[in-house]
Design a protein around this motif. Structure first.
Motif, short mmCIF file in Angstrom:
data_model
loop_
_atom_site.label_atom_id
_atom_site.label_comp_id
_atom_site.label_asym_id
_atom_site.label_seq_id
_atom_site.Cartn_x
_atom_site.Cartn_y
_atom_site.Cartn_z
N ASP A 151 0.79 -1.30 -0.09
CA ASP A 151 0.01 -0.03 0.07
C ASP A 151 0.73 1.22 -0.06
OD1 ASP A 151 -2.24 -1.39 0.07
OD2 ASP A 151 -2.27 -1.64 2.17
N GLU A 152 1.98 1.22 0.86
CA GLU A 152 2.88 2.45 0.76
C GLU A 152 3.39 2.73 -0.56
OE1 GLU A 152 5.28 3.51 4.28
OE2 GLU A 152 4.56 1.46 5.12
N VAL A 153 3.93 1.60 -1.19
CA VAL A 153 4.60 1.67 -2.42
C VAL A 153 3.62 2.00 -3.29
CG1 VAL A 153 5.68 0.05 -4.38
CG2 VAL A 153 6.26 -0.06 -1.92
N LEU A 154 2.33 1.60 -3.43
CA LEU A 154 1.33 2.02 -4.34
C LEU A 154 0.97 3.50 -4.17
CD1 LEU A 154 -1.33 -0.78 -4.69
CD2 LEU A 154 0.09 0.22 -6.46
N LYS A 155 1.13 3.83 -3.05
CA LYS A 155 0.78 5.41 -2.73
C LYS A 155 1.98 6.34 -3.32
CE LYS A 155 0.47 8.49 0.84
NZ LYS A 155 0.29 9.06 2.54
N GLU A 156 3.31 6.08 -3.40
CA GLU A 156 4.44 6.52 -3.77
C GLU A 156 4.33 6.64 -5.62
OE1 GLU A 156 7.09 8.33 -3.00
OE2 GLU A 156 6.09 8.23 -0.81
N PRO A 213 -1.44 -4.75 -25.24
CA PRO A 213 -0.81 -6.16 -24.97
C PRO A 213 0.28 -6.11 -23.81
CG PRO A 213 -0.12 -4.68 -26.85
CD PRO A 213 -1.17 -3.88 -26.20
N GLY A 214 0.22 -7.43 -22.98
CA GLY A 214 1.30 -7.51 -22.12
C GLY A 214 1.07 -6.69 -20.79
N ILE A 215 -0.17 -6.11 -20.58
CA ILE A 215 -0.15 -5.07 -19.46
C ILE A 215 -1.01 -5.97 -18.50
CG2 ILE A 215 -1.12 -3.00 -18.72
CD1 ILE A 215 1.07 -2.80 -20.47
N GLY A 216 -0.86 -5.51 -17.25
CA GLY A 216 -1.46 -6.22 -16.20
C GLY A 216 -2.75 -5.44 -15.76
N THR A 217 -3.26 -6.23 -14.49
CA THR A 217 -4.41 -5.69 -14.34
C THR A 217 -4.56 -4.37 -13.30
OG1 THR A 217 -4.70 -6.96 -12.26
CG2 THR A 217 -5.55 -8.04 -14.33
N GLY A 218 -3.29 -3.98 -12.98
CA GLY A 218 -3.38 -2.86 -12.06
C GLY A 218 -3.30 -3.13 -10.59
N ASN A 219 -3.39 -4.29 -10.31
CA ASN A 219 -3.26 -4.72 -8.81
C ASN A 219 -2.07 -5.64 -8.53
OD1 ASN A 219 -3.88 -7.48 -10.13
ND2 ASN A 219 -5.70 -7.77 -9.23
N GLY A 220 -1.08 -5.82 -9.49
CA GLY A 220 0.06 -6.45 -9.21
C GLY A 220 -0.07 -7.73 -9.34
N THR A 221 -0.97 -8.35 -9.59
CA THR A 221 -1.17 -9.83 -9.64
C THR A 221 -1.29 -10.27 -11.18
OG1 THR A 221 -3.47 -9.69 -9.39
CG2 THR A 221 -2.27 -10.15 -7.61
N GLY A 222 -1.54 -9.32 -12.14
CA GLY A 222 -1.63 -9.89 -13.68
C GLY A 222 -0.42 -10.15 -14.07
N ASP A 223 -0.55 -11.18 -15.29
CA ASP A 223 0.67 -11.60 -16.01
C ASP A 223 1.43 -10.30 -16.53
OD1 ASP A 223 -0.13 -14.21 -15.50
OD2 ASP A 223 -1.09 -14.34 -17.33
N SER A 279 3.76 2.23 -13.56
CA SER A 279 5.01 1.68 -12.89
C SER A 279 4.57 0.66 -12.41
CB SER A 279 5.45 2.93 -11.92
OG SER A 279 4.57 3.11 -10.99
N VAL A 280 5.85 -0.15 -12.09
CA VAL A 280 5.97 -1.42 -11.66
C VAL A 280 7.03 -1.53 -10.26
CG1 VAL A 280 6.44 -4.08 -11.72
CG2 VAL A 280 4.80 -2.74 -13.43
N LEU A 332 3.84 9.80 -8.16
CA LEU A 332 4.90 9.77 -9.38
C LEU A 332 3.60 10.27 -10.59
CD1 LEU A 332 7.21 9.29 -11.17
CD2 LEU A 332 6.72 6.89 -11.19
N ARG A 333 2.76 9.60 -10.61
CA ARG A 333 1.91 9.88 -11.84
C ARG A 333 1.38 11.33 -11.59
NH1 ARG A 333 -1.97 5.88 -15.06
NH2 ARG A 333 -1.14 3.80 -14.18
N GLU A 334 0.98 11.72 -10.64
CA GLU A 334 0.53 13.30 -10.26
C GLU A 334 1.61 14.22 -10.56
OE1 GLU A 334 -0.93 13.79 -6.32
OE2 GLU A 334 -2.39 12.05 -6.53
#
Length: 139
Positions: A5-10, A43-53, A24-25, A14-16
């Motif tokens: 959660d802390e990493v996602l906040k950072e 193509p090749g992009i995840g679901t945004g929750n860190g668990t996608g391929d 970012s990953v 960054l996007r802001e």
């Protein structure tokens, strides 16, 4: 607050701060995803929750790229690694060491302000390194 959660906040900050950043990953230096802030389509992009391929694949490639970049810099006597920037026809991928345990990869579209991308990428990597250091002190 949990590490992810802390990493996602950072990563959201960054996007802001850098409108050209499209995602970012963050992963361990072993390539295990910590957090993923990627668009949910393409193509090749995840679901945004860190668990996608896409997130897992990007994490694994990021760790490998960081390791190779460090070896190249050390082998050529160019000092300490700051970043690896890859330029493609559809944009950029920048890879940063965020302390000794985290790798940050930042994606940006074509025409991105590379100065801002580099500045904010390094700033975010430093923030992630501080988060990881706090987590290590807890254990």
């Amino acid at each position: 607050m949990e590490l992810r959660d802390e990493v996602l906040k950072e990563m959201a900050l960054l996007r802001e701060r850098a409108a050209d950043v499209s995602g970012s990953v963050a992963c361990t230096v072993d390539g295990l995803p910590i957090a993923c802030d990627l668009p949910s389509s393409g193509p090749g992009i995840g679901t945004g929750n860190g668990t996608g391929d896409g997130g897992a694949q990007t994490a694994a490639l990021s760790a490998a790229l960081l390791a190779m970049s460090k070896r190249m810099i050390a082998g050529t006597g160019r000092g300490a690694l700051e970043e690896t920037l890859i330029s493609g026809t559809a944009g950029y991928a920048a890879c940063y060491a965020a302390g000794p345990t985290i790798v940050l990869t930042v994606l940006a579209g074509p025409g991105a302000n590379l100065g801002l991308l580099r500045l904010e990428g390094r700033r975010t990597a430093a923030g992630l390194a501080a988060i990881a250091a706090r987590e290590r002190r807890k254990t």
